[in-house]
Scaffold this motif. Structure first.
Motif, PDB file in Angstrom:
ATOM      1  N   GLU A 212       0.820  -1.207   0.000  1.00 45.84           N
ATOM      2  CA  GLU A 212       0.000   0.000   0.000  1.00 45.84           C
ATOM      3  C   GLU A 212       0.859   1.266   0.000  1.00 45.84           C
ATOM      4  O   GLU A 212       0.452   2.305  -0.521  1.00 45.84           O
ATOM      5  N   LYS A 216       0.872   4.308  -2.787  1.00 44.04           N
ATOM      6  CA  LYS A 216       0.727   5.730  -2.454  1.00 44.04           C
ATOM      7  C   LYS A 216       1.741   6.564  -3.241  1.00 44.04           C
ATOM      8  O   LYS A 216       1.401   7.646  -3.737  1.00 44.04           O
ATOM      9  N   ALA A 244      -3.448  -5.532   1.480  1.00 43.43           N
ATOM     10  CA  ALA A 244      -2.641  -4.340   1.203  1.00 43.43           C
ATOM     11  C   ALA A 244      -1.403  -4.264   2.074  1.00 43.43           C
ATOM     12  O   ALA A 244      -0.510  -3.458   1.810  1.00 43.43           O
ATOM     13  N   LYS A 245      -1.323  -5.112   3.116  1.00 44.14           N
ATOM     14  CA  LYS A 245      -0.178  -5.079   4.026  1.00 44.14           C
ATOM     15  C   LYS A 245       0.936  -6.041   3.611  1.00 44.14           C
ATOM     16  O   LYS A 245       2.006  -6.031   4.227  1.00 44.14           O
TER      17      LYS A 245
END
Length: 345
Positions: A212, A216, A244-245
């Motif tokens: 994630e 970004k 997402a981790k």
């Protein structure tokens, strides 16, 4: 270096000698020989002598011998032959005299006893030499593996050191274009660049980050690129992540995105577009970047840029199961990346 090598030798013989003694004791047990406690003492007495002589021969004497001093080497080896035969026999007699070694079984003539001890010495020397060779071979392989890992890590760091300045150089070019045109968007672009710099300085030093975070930075880069174009540029960025981790090497995906803008949309005069799609499910990454180009498939030759070349090499070092394909079609360029994230080297 010599001290480290000496420590490794001591570590080897610290468990090799007890193992040698244990094997001899187990052999007595298998043969069902009587007076077992006395045999343990006898085996310990003989093993001490053979271990010391073998250690001196294998670790100190043999490495110093050579063909240049053939005569000297011959006499040294002859001395060890005597030590393994007559020396061991005298050592046995010394143990008997000190009431440490206890003769067991029927009396055996000296010449027969000497033959038995010579066989014992040869077997012991072969045992020590073979185990020592295997140990050194394993240590050498481990050292080579460590050097390979260190070399690969150094190359990865070098590739990152190339990719980051290259990425920032292109971004600064974008800001320069805005500043040259005295655009009101220049301050916003500088602010976004500072966020990207902060990310590169403090987030990318780790070998892995959450995916994630990389998404970004891609969002920030796309937003920065949008400032250069009017509404004619169509950008589609979507992703489907199972988690997402989950971890990913930092800035692994950005070269494909950067390439789409730098060598695609910026060179397209009519209907420029960039389509980006990322999917990660069951540890399988699927990343597709498609962008417009300024020429049909038959014109021009595609030459990999530094970002794509570095990406391909990083993939070789990081994963054993991956596929990176680039395809130039009619006014369209497509880069497809597939990675089995569980195949990390």
């Amino acid at each position: 270096m010599k001290i480290r090598s000496r420590i490794r030798r001591y570590e080897l013989y610290r468990w090799l000698i007890p193992l040698f003694l244990l094997l001899n004791i187990l052999q007595d047990l298998v043969e069902g020989a009587g007076d077992f406690p006395l045999r343990v003492v006898n085996e310990t007495w003989l093993a001490f002598f053979v271990s010391v002589v073998s250690y001196r021969l294998l670790e100190h004497t043999l490495p110093k011998l050579g063909w240049k001093n053939a005569l000297y080497s011959f006499f040294i080896l002859l001395a060890y032959v005597l030590a393994y035969s007559i020396g061991l026999l005298l050592w046995r007699y010394l143990g008997i005299t000190l009431h440490i070694f206890t003769p067991l079984g029927k009396p055996v003539p000296v010449e027969d006893r000497l033959g038995i001890l010579i066989g014992y010495s040869i077997g012991s020397l072969v045992f020590f030499a073979v185990v020592r060779h295997l140990y050194n071979y394993i240590q050498l392989k481990q050292h080579a593996q460590q050097l390979r890992i260190a070399s690969q890590q150094a190359e990865l760091n070098y590739l990152k050191s190339q990719t980051n300045p290259h990425f920032l150089f292109n971004t600064l070019n974008n800001i320069y274009s805005l500043a040259r045109d005295k655009s009101d968007l220049a301050p916003e672009s500088i602010l976004r660049l500072s966020k990207m710099l902060r990310y590169m300085l403090y987030e990318t030093s780790e070998p892995y980050i959450a995916v994630e975070k990389d998404l970004k930075i891609i969002d920030d880069y796309i937003a920065l690129e949008k400032l250069r174009y009017d509404d004619s540029l169509r950008i589609n960025f979507n992703h489907d992540l199972e988690d997402a981790k989950q971890s990913l090497p930092p800035l692994l995906l950005i070269p494909l995105v950067e390439n789409a803008f730098k060598h695609g949309a910026s060179e397209t005069r009519e209907n420029p577009f960039v389509d980006i799609h990322l999917t990660i499910k069951n540890r399988q990454l699927f990343f597709v970047v498609k962008n417009s180009t300024g020429e049909p498939a038959g014109e021009g030759n595609f030459s990999p840029q530094i970002g794509l070349s570095n990406l391909r090499r990083q993939l070789e070092l990081l994963y054993s199961d991956y596929q990176l394909d680039v395809k130039k079609g009619d006014y369209v360029f497509t880069a497809t990346l597939k990675i089995n994230l569980a195949s990390h080297v």
